[in-house]
Scaffold this active site. Sequence first.
Site: not given
Lengths: 189, 293
Positions: A49-50, A79, A106, A136, A172, A174
């Site tokens: 979460e930014s 992301c 966002r 996501i 993502h 990862e």
Amino acid sequence: MARHLGILALQGDFAKHAAMLKQLDVAYSLIKKPSDLAPCDGLIIPGGESTTMTILMHKYELYPAVTEFAQNYPVMGTCAGMIMVANQVDDERVDPLHLINIKVLRNAYGRQIDSFTTMIELPFLDDPSPFQAVFIRAPQIETTGEGVMILLHWQDQPIMVRNETVLALAFHPELTRDPRIHRYFLENF
Amino acid sequence: MEKGTYEVKVGLAEMLKGGVIMDVTTPDQAKIAEDAGAAAVMALERIPADIRVAGGVARMSDPAIIQKIQEAVSIPVMAKCRIGHFVEAQILQEMGIDFIDESEVLTPADEAHHIDKHPFKVPFVCGCRNLGEALRRIGEGAAMIRTKGEAGTGNVVEAVRHMRAVMGEIRKLTTMDDAELMAEAKHLGAPYELVKQTAKLGKLPVPNFAAGGVATPADAALMMQLGAEAVFVGSGIFKSEDPKPRAVAIVQAVTHYQDPEVLLRVSTNLGKPMVGINLDTLSDEERLAHRGW
């Protein structure tokens, strides 16, 4: 010389990036404070979460530390990490690092119910075979400015961009077991 | 393009790691949580401590309350449905909730079955007291597991018991051969394939969070050191004397859970925590963790 990456580990899926670097046999440190950056020659800002990252980066004086670090070493953001490296964000709750000339939106694809995966070819690699891109609650790149190269599009939207020292992705890599994008960052930055 | 896949569901759980998920009942509380650095909020009509006091049947919150909270924040919003109440879950999915908690805090709607979570596009989190319960829920499609603890008590002892049970049983699995794993699957009442996968990974196949009785930054860091990958805080924040600094402190404690210098600093001068309940004073019927099968 062997690489040693930092992974910003304030909140988010930093352990998934760590697992990917392990798979590639690359040393890493989890970054929670400015002094953790000392052994590193590159930084990954993960998903998460930014808003949370913004608050914790302020509390632990990571804005000046990462800004200075980024003048000498490359940074990759996935992301929420892409939001953090951007020049501009559509949400005043987030303070980006202004490392790459993009404006991001966002949660631009909607809520979790709209999260998705899709197979995308990677034309900038020797092996461009389809890659599973996982989005996501993903951000979108609304505009790109001077000095920014678009590496990937999806449905007419840029989803992976770079400049000389920063790689930013809306998805993502990862979350897959496919290390090609991480390897691209290690070999080209 | 595929939506609602298992990867996408577990993917959101991965994004919440290292974070704090806070129970909120109003848009104002939700904003306080977001400003404090919460990674997500749980939208509720009443927090567990008040559900205990109110008694009666506790159900899914009125969607209007949840919707106001969705509009107030940019972080993911979760909501609870009753155990086995798949129609409440369908309603929550329809309103675009980001994560559904099939929760023992509400009165169960089915005393034998949990929701079959696979057909849903929205991810689910479920509570557990031990590894068998965790793996049964994952078998039903849960994308995240949390300890049950004992919600609304401000007492972390049950969450510790449940996390120790899960982590201890996982450590045991990692020493077993395949034949022993089948016998252990029978003993745990858990699907064999998931038992094998857990043994191989040395951890649950989905993110493993802590919940139920966390009231202080030290409680949150304790759960992280015991193996939790993120922490739910229910009544602990908005039932305390001064919620805002406590929320900020717990967020920092989860990020810096191995750093006593930080933990000391953020634990200092927080005001009174919520008044806890000694678990000896609760009858079996008052214990929410016994709900679920």
